[in-house]
Design an enzyme around this catalytic site. Structure first.
Site, short mmCIF file in Angstrom:
data_model
loop_
_atom_site.label_atom_id
_atom_site.label_comp_id
_atom_site.label_asym_id
_atom_site.label_seq_id
_atom_site.Cartn_x
_atom_site.Cartn_y
_atom_site.Cartn_z
N THR A 1 0.90 -1.19 -0.13
CA THR A 1 -0.01 -0.10 -0.15
C THR A 1 0.79 1.34 -0.16
OG1 THR A 1 0.18 0.31 2.43
CG2 THR A 1 -1.48 -1.31 1.45
N ASN A 2 0.36 2.52 -0.03
CA ASN A 2 1.00 3.64 -0.07
C ASN A 2 1.94 3.84 1.36
OD1 ASN A 2 -1.24 5.44 -2.13
ND2 ASN A 2 0.50 4.65 -2.69
N CYS A 3 1.25 3.26 2.47
CA CYS A 3 1.75 3.60 3.61
C CYS A 3 2.62 2.42 4.00
CB CYS A 3 0.80 3.66 4.83
SG CYS A 3 -0.76 2.90 4.51
N TYR A 4 2.23 1.20 3.27
CA TYR A 4 3.12 -0.01 3.49
C TYR A 4 3.63 -0.69 2.51
CZ TYR A 4 1.35 0.24 8.50
OH TYR A 4 1.01 0.66 9.93
#
Lengths: 139, 404
Positions: free
Chosen positions: B138-141
């Site tokens: 994901t963008n954050c992970y």
């Protein structure tokens, strides 16, 4: 046909020779290696099942002995690893000879190797896997 | 019933090293010599213990964040799948989970040599455990793949959370069929070849407090060699079954959900075990102190093996098919003698729960309390008891669409 499990002891001086190859190739022996190791002194120890026609079998054993390999009859032994045993006692219902037994009412488990007939039923019955079959040379 | 002492008063005695503690076995002779009332006046705490296979066990682990970060979606520890459908690096490792590569029962009966319980045992023993994790990113992970090793010291929180432990009594398993069967009650030989049982009997926590008068939510306990707590009633908590005159259930009844810090625990009290043809389970050591608040508590805590009965159940047909009831009742004294009579035949018995380990735990807990290292906790809520009208629901198959 003869089928027999034996223990082979290889002195350090011969440990690098391809004995099993020769047994198969020259003596038509079917060799099933059950366990093998070389110790830090470069001595080899192998548990092997050999299957061959009687004459080939004898000739193969003679070949090994002539080259300095000790051929010993095999003795299976059941070992109770007391530190792995959780003293649950389930094995005592499976052991046919009471070699695994409980002292009542303390309910502690003990193993008497003299009574053991090496049926090996305990090996997989023991939930904690505290029983092991070790192949040792009769000496 | 007049109260003899409060938990607060017991704790004051514990902190001064003055508490009088007896195991649930020792207290039997104290009561036999002095009578239950005098024994209740003298003894502050009775310690109980049990050590048996408890399948409904597992551990929550927070594995820590990698750089770059990863929202772990699939997590394997030594090849065993841990549930990752919670926050980014939190997982739940269930005791009975087996590796996807395990042949299970395709070659019947399967060995089940290694599973979640063994991973937990290895972690507690301080061994390195292989961690493999996958993610969709994901963008954050952003990270998608990870292969490394962890130890219990490396990771953040690690706590055992066992949804169902300490079964209050249990079935005695036999096999009436003509073939050997492989069950969670062990190998059962055909035609009443053997009988197995799984309870510490007179040492078992919930058999010594049959109506849960002292054991409740928040009770502080010995769990796997460390300190834990009762978190809730366990799954399948069924207090409304038939009971004997002494209050003790005649079959499986109450259960406990337990929680405790894995980092305090010891591998000798948390053992991965393999049941041939069935699967993996974990032997869990639990010890629960019973504060002797009144004579009644002491009366319940002096239950003896000969006063506890269990139901003999056929695992060849009746149990798997959910048909049929009990083949009769036997006492734990009979079970511990090594043979019972079922349908007129003498049947050899063997336990799955370790009495010597249960005793060791009760003695260790006693020792902790005597030395002032373990104080008691006041429960914050009671567990549903015999008056709760709890009924176990059967799962019935229904047709049609979900929301019709």
């Amino acid at each position: 046909m003869i089928k027999s499990k034996v223990v082979l002891r290889f002195p350090a001086s011969v440990v690098e020779q391809p004995f099993i190859y020769t047994l198969i190739k020259e003596y038509n022996i079917i060799a099933n290696i059950l366990k093998a190791n070389i110790n830090p002194r470069k001595e080899g120890n192998m548990v092997v099942e050999l299957k061959a026609a009687e004459s080939d079998f004898k000739a193969g054993i003679e070949f090994l002995q002539e080259r300095g390999v000790m051929v010993l009859p095999l003795e299976r032994q059941i070992v109770w690893w007391e530190d792995r045993c959780t003293q649950c006692g389930f094995c005592t219902a499976i052991c046919p000879t009471d070699a695994l037994w409980m002292e009542r009412p303390k309910m502690t488990v003990s193993f008497c190797s003299e009574k053991c007939i090496v049926c090996e039923q305990c090996l997989k019955a023991c939930p904690a896997r505290a029983m092991e079959a070790l192949y040792q040379a009769e000496e | 019933m007049s109260q003899l002492r409060s938990i607060k008063e017991i704790n004051e005695k514990i902190s001064k090293g003055q508490a009088v503690v007896a195991t649930a076995e020792e207290v039997l002779s104290i009561v036999a010599e002095q009578g239950v009332e005098e024994a209740a006046r003298r003894v502050d705490v009775v310690t109980t213990g049990t050590f048996g296979p408890m399948c409904s066990s597992g551990a929550f682990l927070n594995l820590g964040h990698t750089t770059p970060r990863m929202r772990m979606t699939k997590v394997y520890l030594n090849g065993v799948n841990a549930y990752a459908g919670i926050a980014a690096v939190d997982v739940y490792l269930g005791a009975t989970e087996i590796p996807e590569t395990d042949p299970a029962n395709t070659n019947f009966p399967g060995d089940f040599n290694y599973g979640g319980a063994h991973v937990i045992e290895d972690l507690v023993a301080g061994k390195k455990v292989r961690l493999e994790a996958l993610s969709y990113g994901t963008n954050c992970y952003p990270r998608r793949k990870l292969e490394t090793y962890i130890t219990l010291d490396d990771i953040n929180e690690a706590y055992l959370f066992n949804p169902r432990n300490c079964y209050q009594n249990y079935n005695v398993a036999v096999n009436l069929s003509e073939r050997t069967i492989y069950t969670y009650m062990g190998i059962l030989k055909p035609e009443l070849g053997n009988a197995t049982y799984s309870s510490a009997g007179q040492l078992s926590p919930l058999l010594n407090d049959p109506y849960y008068r002292t054991i409740g939510v928040g009770t502080k306990i010995f769990l796997g060699g460390g300190i834990g707590y009762v978190a809730w009633q366990g799954t399948q908590h069924n207090p409304c079954v038939q009971r004997s005159a002494n209050g003790v259930p005649r079959e499986g009844a109450g259960t406990l959900a337990l929680i405790g810090d894995l980092k305090q625990m010891k591998a000798k009290y948390l053992r991965g075990v393999s049941f041939l043809g069935y699967g993996v389970s974990m032997q869990v050591g639990v010890g629960i102190p019973i504060p002797i608040l009144d004579v009644e508590t002491m009366r319940y805590a002096t239950v003896k093996d000969e006063d506890i009965v269990a139901q003999v159940v056929d695992y060849g047909e009746a149990y798997p098919q959910g048909s049929g009831g009990s083949l009769g009742e036997v006492t734990y004294a009979e079970l511990k003698s090594g043979k019972i009579i079922v349908q007129g035949r003498e049947v050899p018995t063997a336990p799955l729960s370790s009495y010597p380990k249960a005793l060791e735990i009760a003695q260790l807990l006693k020792h902790w309390i005597e030395k002032g290292e373990f104080t008691l906790a006041e429960p914050v809520a009671t567990l549903p008891s015999a008056d709760s009208s709890i009924k176990m629901h059967k799962l019935t198959e229904k047709g049609g669409n979900t929301n019709d």
